[in-house]
Design an enzyme around this catalytic site. Sequence first.
Site, PDB file in Angstrom:
ATOM      1  N   CYS A 334       1.212  -1.010  -0.022  1.00 35.70           N
ATOM      2  CA  CYS A 334      -0.077   0.047   0.054  1.00 35.70           C
ATOM      3  C   CYS A 334       1.015   1.045  -0.173  1.00 35.70           C
ATOM      4  CB  CYS A 334      -0.794  -0.531   1.258  1.00 35.70           C
ATOM      5  SG  CYS A 334      -1.904   1.302   1.146  1.00 35.70           S
ATOM      6  N   HIS A 424      -3.281  -5.671   0.941  1.00 40.94           N
ATOM      7  CA  HIS A 424      -3.763  -5.390   2.708  1.00 40.94           C
ATOM      8  C   HIS A 424      -3.386  -6.957   2.284  1.00 40.94           C
ATOM      9  CE1 HIS A 424      -1.916  -1.621   3.429  1.00 40.94           C
ATOM     10  NE2 HIS A 424      -3.278  -1.302   3.424  1.00 40.94           N
TER      11      HIS A 424
END
Length: 494
Positions: A334, A424
């Site tokens: 991310c 994630h």
Amino acid sequence: MSGLLVAGTTSDAGKSAVTAGLCRALARRGVRVAPFKAQNMSNNSMVCRGPDGTGVEIGRAQWVQALAARTTPEAAMNPVLLKPASDHRSHVVLMGKPWGEVASSSWCAGRRALAEAACRAFDALAARYDVVVAEGAGSPAEINLRAGDYVNMGLARHAGLPTIVVGDIDRGGVFAAFLGTVALLAAEDQALVAGFVVNKFRGDSDLLAPGLRDLERVTGRRVYGTLPWHPDLWLDSEDALDLQGRRAAGTGARRVAVVRLPRISNFTDVDALGLEPDLDVVFASDPRALDDADLIVLPGTRATIADLAWLRARDLDRALLVHVAAGKPLLGICGGFQMLGRVIRDPYGIEGPGGQVTEVEGLGLLDVETAFSPHKVLRLPRGEGLGVPASGYEIHHGRITRGDTAEEFLGGARDGPVFGTMWHGSLEGDALREAFLRETLGLAPSGSCFLAARERRLDLLGDLVERHLDVDALLNLARHGCPPTLPFLAPGAP
């Protein structure tokens, strides 16, 4: 309504673990139980599916507690989530969706709306479940915050919740903390505090017993049990207090270094690596600690641009470049992935002043560009990576544009030993984790199953709670409330 508030003498006293353990113990008894935390401040969050099928965001701890309760996680279990972006500014998630941002100086202004939403969420859960186990935040004895409190005694007053206070005896001073916590509360709040739970005890229980008897005598409240410290007990961490890493049991392990960014988020992404028997997982903020790493992970962050500047100020960027030049693998997740690209743009001031176009140069290790958008992506993607099924969850404002030299990888990009993903939790998938470690470190599959390991930890926590706490008494307390004869302890808060 039936419920219980699990408060604590301090942050990290063990409220989350006790709440999860109670949820598992009650679920085993056939009780329909739900976890709840009115307001959580954490950059560790999780996406779950909302009633309309879209993604909603809640604190990771409440998501795990819902698993412990054997129920479906939902936004009402954590109606207010504060995600710190700096020391004085937080992004607010309300009922799973972005609500805005608040500065610490103006926090009181919008608190009433958040408090009302939190109380409605609790009432909705209480109407659908037999018992709601609510977790407090920090300490209920923060008397400067009492007027606007809706997560500790403010919630207890709203719902008439009997309250137990958890104290970490491993830190020392737990008896003073218990007594001081109750004595600083106003009389109406003291009337809701039923007793105490001692957490993280090591040693001879016979030596502790006189202190517990004296605590009960002085406070007029019972101790519901003493939970032992346990070396194999870990849960998905709620905040940055648990960046300790995990060491392999044997010798000859490969070293995984996770860069400890100031605004690190979702660092539970590396929990699955900690299960691997041939890996040492450490968190590092010194470039020298990266020198002998076999794999470096650049994790997520709530402040990508600011943390990239921090990275450069500490010469960690050079350490990453040297690592990759040696042909060793680097994984960005991310915000960490966005740092690996060529440029990051923030035209809407998502991470900076509104209306001011911010553009910074990335590390240039991947042919991608990032532009922050006002719309927050919350979703649960599924796909394929490295030839195996993969899944995860996305929480981000960044929009990625890949260049010609970047190969797609889990919503991100790959170029040689450099991997970047917007997903994630992808390493929690056993097949993807095994394929990644085989590709990057040449490791054979270990057979570790992350979901089974998490379930074993939740069962272990439930076992400890059932063995060491009076669960029947706590369930009776949740159903019938505090006894009416609890004494008032001076001085009491005004």
